[in-house]
Design an enzyme around this catalytic site. Structure first.
Site, PDB file in Angstrom:
ATOM      1  N   SER A   1     -33.252  66.964  23.675  1.00  0.00           N
ATOM      2  CA  SER A   1     -33.565  67.532  22.382  1.00  0.00           C
ATOM      3  C   SER A   1     -32.881  68.867  22.099  1.00  0.00           C
ATOM      4  O   SER A   1     -32.813  69.291  20.948  1.00  0.00           O
ATOM      5  CB  SER A   1     -35.071  67.732  22.283  1.00  0.00           C
ATOM      6  OG  SER A   1     -35.509  68.673  23.250  1.00  0.00           O
TER       7      SER A   1
ATOM      8  N   LYS B   1     -33.184  78.092  21.515  1.00  0.00           N
ATOM      9  CA  LYS B   1     -33.720  76.902  20.854  1.00  0.00           C
ATOM     10  C   LYS B   1     -34.884  77.311  19.953  1.00  0.00           C
ATOM     11  O   LYS B   1     -35.676  78.203  20.317  1.00  0.00           O
ATOM     12  CB  LYS B   1     -34.185  75.926  21.940  1.00  0.00           C
ATOM     13  CG  LYS B   1     -34.507  74.513  21.475  1.00  0.00           C
ATOM     14  CD  LYS B   1     -34.856  73.643  22.684  1.00  0.00           C
ATOM     15  CE  LYS B   1     -35.217  72.224  22.321  1.00  0.00           C
ATOM     16  NZ  LYS B   1     -35.527  71.403  23.510  1.00  0.00           N
TER      17      LYS B   1
ATOM     18  N   SER C   1     -33.898  67.234  28.336  1.00  0.00           N
ATOM     19  CA  SER C   1     -33.479  67.863  27.082  1.00  0.00           C
ATOM     20  C   SER C   1     -32.478  69.001  27.212  1.00  0.00           C
ATOM     21  O   SER C   1     -31.932  69.441  26.201  1.00  0.00           O
ATOM     22  CB  SER C   1     -34.701  68.362  26.317  1.00  0.00           C
ATOM     23  OG  SER C   1     -35.363  67.274  25.730  1.00  0.00           O
TER      24      SER C   1
END
Ligand SMILES: [Zn+2]
Lengths: 472, 484
Positions: free
Chosen positions: A149, A74, A173
């Site tokens: 997310s 990420k 997330s």
């Protein structure tokens, strides 16, 4: 879809090479560009690292099961010399001067980082739509969000560009996008994985964790990234263990807690049916279902948003246009430098949360919000502790329904906030949780969230692996 | 102006003398190339996390123990949020909580003792001592249009010491500040140098009608950088508040600074624009858990503190309380005296030498005590030479002057220059007789009863003997001759 296990076997037998795997991964990333899962693709770096891996292997010095395996991370984790943006304009030009501990450990195990994945800006969101670089698309249904997310990491795995990826989970997330895209996502116990180098959203809730197509792969990644870190004072001193040690243990004799509050109103009936169906199968396998109660769980979402935004408002103060990142060219005075750089550099959702966080911490409101939220946090943790006195593991939906339709973050942010209803309480209490596909609803996979006792990821993954087997 | 009773409290910030910063491994070095000692942590880079410096914690605990504090074994870190370009993270990590539940400084509830001019002793409470990190420095003179930022100081460990409002006069405030500086020096926790800013003081003061009246509204005066400025600023603010109250007005709660040139206190922040720092527990660190055994180890190895040393000087070396206070005010001086007194036959005389001769001379030296050539052992020898009657006090001053210049052993100087005191009565009498003969008129008057002339005759004898005659003997002989 490939697994680490298969790829690793092919590398060991000489059927493929790390360079070939990296090339394949990079080609797939290029081919699935429309999904917008990546912010940066590290072509040259990845190929160089893959070549090093092949060299090691040729010399008989392979670093183990992850050596030569392509992995995506990420884009809120620092990797020295590469752009790290947290999907924000304010860090569009930021090149990390150091590497996050979790990535460092992955690379030390030989993994090849192929790219930095797209996400909600500063991990604030549950739809991966708030990115400065545009929304991530859900490969299963492009009218629906991939969750967030860590949507980019989930999609990177779901679309087959990599076998596994790292995400971060502050309120769901990792688990939520895993559920949205039909992959496995694990949030380890708070303190299990170092946060050093992870761009903090809410420090007391953030935790890095793995995505994979199998539970076994998640265990492999966690084995590599866990452990005490002298750079992160909040990491646990617990000895590392093999989290994949009990994957074949089954659920016979296990007591599964079913919180009545989690299966009440608000849960989509089709999703509910899929989960209950899986729980019945487990019962048939010799597990016992036991109703438990989490009486304070109804306050979890509001308490979460108070604590998360309070910490975020402070954590994001460093993005001020002074030392690095975006600086407004309009600024003439010091106040303008801050106000303009931050107003122009942060997206709407981030600004909304900074404002909310500043508000709940301000004099006069502090007691009513922040202090109260911390009390709720304690009560929710106590609820779980009490429930775990009589059960081994707790079952819950990952999401209240199917993945949300695209665009709701703009039209109905409240609905997006509420999609975290089943996941945030684990961050508040620090517990580990894993989302595993358990069936289908409306043609899309349904995620079952397993909640474990603190630092009992091995047992948690054991139940998750059983789910995986029964879902086939 | 009516009479008011002042109520004063102090907040002292001091830099801890650790080698590295509070939350990262960067070295602490002043006056060096800007941004030489920086890393992701002290630069507030994205994702960087603080880790407490164990040495800094040890220093804070040592200071706390020296100031009779309780040590919180489960202290808490908090964030003080505000924007300023010298503050990389947009918050300072500290240990003030805002709310009691989040207020767990490493040390609390201590006290110190001051000795007032009249010799009375007074205890002043220490509310708390907490640790925090320093900010960086902005440089405004490198360019006409831009400011520059030097992060070398970012993350330097600080201790903030807060006293109870137990102080009742500016003079007492100075004594308290001196005592804290002294404690910092004795414990070697900080260099406590006010001139170069590694120790600074804020004073808050309010007035009330009588000693038992409730506290009045206070003003806080920031950044007082010397004992003189502390005293002057407090007096200045006292007078200002007194005239405000006399005029029937209310004192306004505010933050001020002191302008020593104008001798004025100037408002920098009124109560209305007081900052809301939004304190909350630092989520990037767990609570600061301290092992009680670690505290005991620090307590066990605590160096001798000023009060104990003062008492020991009085008990072991027969020094008066006042002299003992002067000798212990500065740690280095006290250590110098301590070494010198070890084999000294008269600690009291030695104390006089140190206080009246040595310290006066040291003031002239650029490097202070460390530039002094006289070794403590040698001053001890000098005092012993006097005690043995080998030399008299007058010769000793000459010897001392040479020791100061050259650092030579006093015994060697005395031998070299033949300065040994003449104690041979016959030899001295010969000189006295010669002097009386040379000054027959004066001698006659002295003999006739003009006692005042005795001093003259003694002086002449001393001069003739090159200062070596024992003055006591000269006196005796003169008395004898007068009766002849
Ligand atoms: Zn540093």
């Amino acid at each position: 879809m490939e697994t680490i296990k298969n790829l690793s076997a092919k590398l060991a037998s000489g059927e493929t090479s790390a360079v070939a795997l990296a090339q394949d991964s990079l080609a797939k990333i290029e081919a699935t560009k429309n999904l917008n899962a990546y912010i940066s693709v590290l072509n040259e770096r990845a190929l160089a690292k893959a070549a090093e891996s092949d060299k090691r292997r040729a010399e008989g010095k392979s670093l183990g099961v992850l050596d030569g395996i392509p992995v995506a991370v990420k884009d809120n984790m620092c990797l020295e010399g590469t752009r790290t943006t947290a999907a924000s304009k304010i860090l569009d030009n930021f090149v990390a001067p150091y590497t996050a501990t979790a990535i460092e450990k992955l690379e030390a195990a030989g993994a090849v980082i192929v790219g930095k994945t797209n996400m909600d800006e500063f991990a604030m969101g549950s739809s991966s739509e708030t990115s400065y670089y545009g929304p991530v698309k859900n490969p299963l249904d492009e009218t629906r969000v991939p969750g967030g997310s860590s949507g980019g990491s989930a999609v990177a795995v779901a679309s087959g560009t990599v076998a596994c990826a790292l995400g971060s989970d502050t309120g769901g997330s990792i688990r939520q996008p895993a559920a949205c895209t039909g992959v496995v996502g694990l949030k380890p116990t708070y303190g299990r994985v170092s946060r050093y180098g992870l761009l903090a959203y809410a420090s007391s809730l953030d935790q890095i964790g793995p995505f994979g197509t199998t539970v076994a792969d998640c265990a492999t990644l966690l084995n590599a990234i866990c452990g005490i870190d002298p750079h992160d004072n909040t990491t646990s001193t617990r000895e590392p263990e093999d989290f994949g040690a009990k994957l074949d243990a089954g659920v016979k004799g296990k007591v599964i807690g079913v919180p009545k509050e989690y299966f009440a109103d608000g849960l989509d009936p089709e999703c509910k049916a899929a989960i209950e169906n899986m729980l019945k199968k487990m019962e048939a396998e010799g597990a016992t279902l036991k109703e438990v109660s989490l009486p304070h769980i109804g306050f979890a979402v509001s308490s979460y948003y108070i604590i998360a935004t309070a910490e975020a408002s402070s954590n994001l103060s460093r993005y001020d246009g002074v030392r690095y990142g975006y600086r407004s060219k309009e600024a003439r005075k010091l106040f303008d430098l801050y106000a303009k750089s931050r107003s122009e550099g942060f997206g709407k959702e981030v600004q909304r949360r900074i404002l909310l966080g500043s508000y709940v911490l301000s004099a006069g409101f502090y007691d009513a919000y922040y202090v109260q939220a911390q009390k709720v946090r304690r009560l929710i943790t106590d609820d779980f502790n009490k429930a775990f006195e009589s059960v081994d593991v707790i079952a819950s939906p990952t999401m209240p329904g199917l993945p949300l339709k695209c665009g709701m973050n703009e039209s109905d942010p409240m609905a997006v906030y509420l999609s975290d209803i089943y996941t945030v309480s684990l961050n508040l209490s620090g517990l580990p949780g894993v989302s595993v596909p358990c069936g289908m609803a409306g043609g899309l996979p349904v995620g079952l969230q397993w909640i474990g006792k603190p630092f009992q990821e091995t047992d948690l993954l054991s139940v998750a692996a059983a789910t995986e087997k029964l879902a086939k | 102006m009516s009479n008011y009773c002042p109520v004063i409290g102090l907040e002292i910030h001091c830099q801890l003398a650790t080698k590295t910063k509070m939350f990262c491994g960067c070295e602490i070095e002043v006056n060096t190339t800007p941004n030489k000692h920086v890393c992701p942590v002290c630069l507030g880079m994205p994702g960087a996390m603080p880790v407490p410096n164990k040495k800094a914690v040890e220093y804070a605990i040592r200071l706390g123990l020296a100031l009779n504090c309780e040590i919180d074994l489960n202290a808490m870190w908090t964030r003080k949020n505000y924007f300023y370009p010298d503050l990389p993270k947009g918050y300072q990590i500290t240990q003030t909580g805002g709310l009691p539940v989040y207020d767990h400084p490493i040390c609390k509830n201590g006290w110190l003792e001051i000795v007032k001019e009249d010799g009375t002793k007074k205890r002043v409470g220490i509310t708390r001592i907490h640790m925090e990190e320093d900010a960086g420095k902005l440089i405004h003179d490198m360019s006409p249009t831009e400011s520059h930022f030097d992060a070398n100081r970012c993350g330097t460990p600080l201790c903030e010491i807060v006293t109870e409002p137990d102080i009742r006069s500016p003079e007492e405030a100075v004594l308290v500040l001196k005592k804290i500086k002294q404690t910092l020096e004795y414990t070697r926790v900080s260099n406590a140098n006010m001139e170069n800013g590694n120790m600074r003081c804020d004073g808050n003061i309010s007035l009330r009608k009588s000693e038992d009246a409730p506290f009045g509204i206070r003003a806080e005066i920031k950044n007082l950088n010397s004992f003189t400025n502390l005293e002057k600023a407090l007096y200045c603010e006292m007078n200002l508040q007194a005239s405000t109250l006399d005029a029937g007005k209310e004192v306004e709660q505010c933050t001020k600074r002191y302008d020593p040139n104008a001798d004025k206190t100037i408002v920098i922040r009124s109560k209305e624009d007081a900052h809301d720092y939004k304190y909350f527990p630092e989520p990037d660190m767990v609570r600061l858990v301290t092992d009680p055994a670690f505290v005991e180890e620090i307590r066990r190895t605590l160096p001798e503190l000023p009060d104990a040393r003062r008492k020991r000087f009085m008990d072991d070396f027969g020094v008066s309380e006042y002299d003992a206070m002067v000798l212990t005010e500065d740690r280095d001086v006290s250590e110098w005296y301590d070494t010198a007194a070890k084999n000294c036959k008269n600690g009291k005389v030695l104390a006089n030498w140190v206080i009246t001769e040595l310290l006066a001379k040291v003031k002239e030296l650029e490097g202070g005590l460390s530039a002094l050539k006289i070794k403590p052992e040698d001053l001890c020898k000098l005092v012993n030479l006097i005690a043995d009657n080998t030399i008299n006090g007058k010769i000793a001053k000459t010897v001392f002057a040479e020791m100061f210049e050259t650092g030579k052993d006093p015994e060697a100087i005395v031998k070299e220059k033949g300065l040994v005191q003449v104690t041979d009565t016959g030899a001295i009498e010969e000189v006295v007789r010669a002097v009386c003969a040379e000054n027959a008129a004066q001698f006659a008057e002295f003999k006739a009863g003009k006692v005042a002339l005795k001093g003259f005759l003694v002086g002449m004898t001393m001069r003739k003997s090159g200062g070596k005659a024992n003055p006591g003997l000269v006196n005796q002989i003169l008395d004898k001759l007068a009766k002849e």
